[in-house]
Every structure is written in structure tokens, then in C-alpha cells.
Write a protein that holds these residues in place. Sequence first.
Motif, PDB file in Angstrom:
ATOM      1  N   UNK A 165       0.847  -1.197   0.000  1.00 19.22           N
ATOM      2  CA  UNK A 165       0.000   0.000   0.000  1.00 19.22           C
ATOM      3  C   UNK A 165       0.878   1.241   0.000  1.00 19.22           C
ATOM      4  N   UNK A 166       0.548   2.194  -0.844  1.00 21.76           N
ATOM      5  CA  UNK A 166       1.232   3.480  -0.784  1.00 21.76           C
ATOM      6  C   UNK A 166       0.470   4.406   0.160  1.00 21.76           C
ATOM      7  N   UNK A 167       1.187   5.046   1.063  1.00 25.03           N
ATOM      8  CA  UNK A 167       0.599   5.990   2.005  1.00 25.03           C
ATOM      9  C   UNK A 167       1.317   7.323   1.835  1.00 25.03           C
ATOM     10  N   UNK A 168       0.755   8.396   2.402  1.00 21.71           N
ATOM     11  CA  UNK A 168       1.361   9.695   2.149  1.00 21.71           C
ATOM     12  C   UNK A 168       1.353  10.635   3.329  1.00 21.71           C
ATOM     13  N   UNK A 169       2.186  11.665   3.213  1.00 22.46           N
ATOM     14  CA  UNK A 169       2.160  12.753   4.183  1.00 22.46           C
ATOM     15  C   UNK A 169       0.995  13.694   3.886  1.00 22.46           C
ATOM     16  N   UNK A 170       0.396  13.572   2.692  1.00 26.18           N
ATOM     17  CA  UNK A 170      -0.717  14.437   2.301  1.00 26.18           C
ATOM     18  C   UNK A 170      -1.393  13.853   1.066  1.00 26.18           C
ATOM     19  N   UNK A 171      -2.378  14.573   0.554  1.00 26.57           N
ATOM     20  CA  UNK A 171      -3.058  14.202  -0.691  1.00 26.57           C
ATOM     21  C   UNK A 171      -2.242  14.681  -1.890  1.00 26.57           C
ATOM     22  N   UNK A 172      -2.502  14.083  -3.035  1.00 26.96           N
ATOM     23  CA  UNK A 172      -2.013  14.579  -4.328  1.00 26.96           C
ATOM     24  C   UNK A 172      -0.521  14.867  -4.341  1.00 26.96           C
ATOM     25  N   UNK A 173       0.283  13.866  -3.940  1.00 27.15           N
ATOM     26  CA  UNK A 173       1.731  14.063  -4.005  1.00 27.15           C
ATOM     27  C   UNK A 173       2.497  12.843  -4.509  1.00 27.15           C
ATOM     28  N   UNK A 174       1.765  11.810  -5.020  1.00 30.55           N
ATOM     29  CA  UNK A 174       2.504  10.723  -5.659  1.00 30.55           C
ATOM     30  C   UNK A 174       2.120   9.309  -5.290  1.00 30.55           C
ATOM     31  N   UNK A 175       1.063   9.094  -4.520  1.00 31.96           N
ATOM     32  CA  UNK A 175       0.704   7.722  -4.123  1.00 31.96           C
ATOM     33  C   UNK A 175       0.299   6.874  -5.322  1.00 31.96           C
ATOM     34  N   UNK A 176      -0.477   7.450  -6.219  1.00 32.30           N
ATOM     35  CA  UNK A 176      -0.909   6.727  -7.420  1.00 32.30           C
ATOM     36  C   UNK A 176       0.282   6.448  -8.327  1.00 32.30           C
ATOM     37  N   UNK A 187      -4.393  13.942   7.553  1.00 33.20           N
ATOM     38  CA  UNK A 187      -5.210  14.983   6.931  1.00 33.20           C
ATOM     39  C   UNK A 187      -6.520  15.118   7.690  1.00 33.20           C
ATOM     40  N   UNK A 188      -6.816  16.303   8.248  1.00 29.78           N
ATOM     41  CA  UNK A 188      -8.029  16.461   9.054  1.00 29.78           C
ATOM     42  C   UNK A 188      -9.318  16.159   8.286  1.00 29.78           C
ATOM     43  N   UNK A 247      -4.270  24.966   4.941  1.00 28.74           N
ATOM     44  CA  UNK A 247      -2.949  25.535   5.191  1.00 28.74           C
ATOM     45  C   UNK A 247      -2.655  25.867   6.650  1.00 28.74           C
ATOM     46  N   UNK A 248      -3.655  25.767   7.538  1.00 31.68           N
ATOM     47  CA  UNK A 248      -3.395  25.984   8.961  1.00 31.68           C
ATOM     48  C   UNK A 248      -2.740  24.771   9.611  1.00 31.68           C
ATOM     49  N   UNK A 249      -2.666  23.669   8.872  1.00 34.12           N
ATOM     50  CA  UNK A 249      -2.109  22.435   9.421  1.00 34.12           C
ATOM     51  C   UNK A 249      -0.773  22.122   8.756  1.00 34.12           C
ATOM     52  N   UNK A 250       0.263  21.968   9.573  1.00 28.68           N
ATOM     53  CA  UNK A 250       1.587  21.636   9.061  1.00 28.68           C
ATOM     54  C   UNK A 250       1.609  20.204   8.529  1.00 28.68           C
ATOM     55  N   UNK A 251       2.424  19.980   7.522  1.00 26.90           N
ATOM     56  CA  UNK A 251       2.597  18.634   6.984  1.00 26.90           C
ATOM     57  C   UNK A 251       3.324  17.774   8.018  1.00 26.90           C
ATOM     58  N   UNK A 252       2.892  16.529   8.214  1.00 21.79           N
ATOM     59  CA  UNK A 252       3.627  15.656   9.128  1.00 21.79           C
ATOM     60  C   UNK A 252       4.972  15.269   8.517  1.00 21.79           C
ATOM     61  N   UNK A 253       5.864  14.810   9.350  1.00 19.10           N
ATOM     62  CA  UNK A 253       7.142  14.329   8.840  1.00 19.10           C
ATOM     63  C   UNK A 253       6.993  12.898   8.327  1.00 19.10           C
TER      64      UNK A 253
END
Length: 346
Positions: free
Chosen positions: A154-165, A236-237, A270-276
Motif C-alpha cells: 500500500x502506498x501511504x502519504x504525508x498528504x493528498x495529491x503528491x505521488x501515491x498513485x 489529513x483532518x 494551510x493551517x495544518x503543518x505537513x507531518x514528517x
Amino acid sequence: MNAPSGRLVNTLALPQPYLLFLGDTDEPSYAKTALGLVDWAPERCIAEYGVAGCTVSTGLPFMTPAEAHGAGARALVIGVANTGGVIAESWVAALVEALDAGLDIISGMHARLGSVAPLAEAAVRNGRRLIDIRTPPAGIPVGTGRKRSGNRLLTVGTDCALGKKYTALALHRAFAGRGIASDFRASGQTGIMIAGGGIPMDAVVSDFEAGAAELLSPDAASDHWDVIEGQGSLFNPAYAAVSLGLLHGSQPDVFVVCHDPTRTVILGLEDFALPTVDEVIDMTIRLGRRTNPAIRCGGISLNTSGLDADAAEALMAAERKRLALPVADPIRGGPAFEALVDACLA
């Protein structure tokens, strides 16, 4: 790039080739459907079309719906995946124009095409089809947590729309290139359009999310791999519920963390920082152990499209050393990506 093949859920036969509609998009991440189709199914894409305010391009020629129809297009694909999956009022005239030009419309939005009165009326008037991709199959069961045979990534991410697919597609292609029995399992609208089938996980009722993931990746031979396209982010909230249901239902043996090093905040929030990356590894293992105690991280996929070659290589080398894991950009490929593939299959 070639689209994957394999056993599919909710198999689709879509009218092709496509005119890709970019709406009024000014954020490339929101044009991921159009960009994904151009990168992974270029033979199906003829041209692009947008309305006032659009600043994103796929690199294809700009054509009106009538011009695209004359060039052989048979459907307009809404190539945008915006927050909430809405059909903007500013798009409607252009979509009606496509129907009047003789094109069907294919949409991966949450909003149903037929719910927009002018589109419904134009479709009837022209005898055209309105095709909603984000439609789960009927009869999805509740998840059981039962351990299934076969292997899963499974591909997981630090956020949406950044390369999982893209990462899942690249890994599936690499597995197939090594003669390994594998399937790409599409879980979002763009992946489904590329693969020709799958389950749109973010359109499934929450109680059935894990069950849908189990259905997407059924029992398989002991040497078979399902490479499952991830969705959203556990951090992601807005979309974490989809990510968690997909994680529990997929029961991955291996996961790959996808990250854009140029992004510092959650896209659209944008009020939420990206996780590491470290936080994502830890959280994925802690939550994933609920249905697969043997879950492990195979490595990191970095989207370095915003960096030049030297900066990308320096960053990947530094992260490789810091994390003691393979780190690669699947699109750049090379020995680093082959090492990531090795680690996933180990």
C-alpha cells in the motif's frame, strides 16, 4: 508509460479517446486526473480544454469540444480533482458545449453529473452519456479483518495529491518487469480511469470502508502481489477516515511512504503543518498492526518534481542515510528506485 492490466473490480468500458477538461484550475495538484491520464494513458488523450482562469496545462494542444470531436475524441473527461469534488458553476457552459459537440462526459467528481440540470437536459437533447466514475459497487460488505492469502503493498502519504498513485503504478510496472505476478489496485477516480476498474474508496460509506478494501484486494496465490493505490493521509483532518479504512482493509505486508519535500502544509488546509515522514512511518505501523502485525515500511517515495537533478539526488541520499531505508523518486527511476523495489520484495 503503459496502463496496468489485471483483475479488476467495477470494470469499466469508457468512450475513448478523451478531451481533458481543466476547468479554471490554477493549482497543478488539483489537475491530477488530467495529468495522470497524460502520463499513464497518453494514447487515450487527444487535447485539453479549459475556461477563464485556468493556468494549468498538461502539455497537450488546446482544442474546443467541436475541434476535439473532429479530431476523433469521443468523451470529455473532467480532469480536475478539487476539494469536495464539486462541479463549479463556471464550468457548466463548457460542459454543455461538449455535449452539444457530440461528446459524452466522464467525471470523477463527488457531484453527480445528472444532478446539474443543464447537463442532464443537454445529454438528453444530444443523446449523450453522463458517466460518473466515483460510484462504488453495490453490496460492499463490512470489513472482517480476516487475514487473506497473497502479498500486499500500500502506498501511504504525508498528504493528498503528491505521488501515491504514481508510486503504486511505477512499482506495479517494476514488479511486472521482473516477472512477478501482480495487479495494480485502483482506489481513486484517476487510477480507475487508467486501470479500467477499481473501487473509489472516498465514495464508500465509512462503515464499509475496510470491507471495500478487502473486496478490492481478495485472496490470491502465495507469490502474487497486489499493489494498492493509497488515498489521502492519516494526518489529513479532512480525509484521514478514508486512509485508515483503506489501511485496515488492505492489511499491507509492506507500505511505501510518499512525500513532496517542497510542501510544508496540508493542501487546502494551510493551517495544518505537513507531518514528517518519520511520523507517517510510526503511525502507519501502529495502526496497521491491528490487521497485519507483520506490517513494515519498504521505503520512501519522494516527489522531487520541484527540484533539479542535483538537489533531488542530494536530498534522497541524505534521507537514505537518516532513515536507513531506500529512498527514491519512481519517475526519475535508476538504481535508487531498483533498491526500493528490492526492499519491498525482500
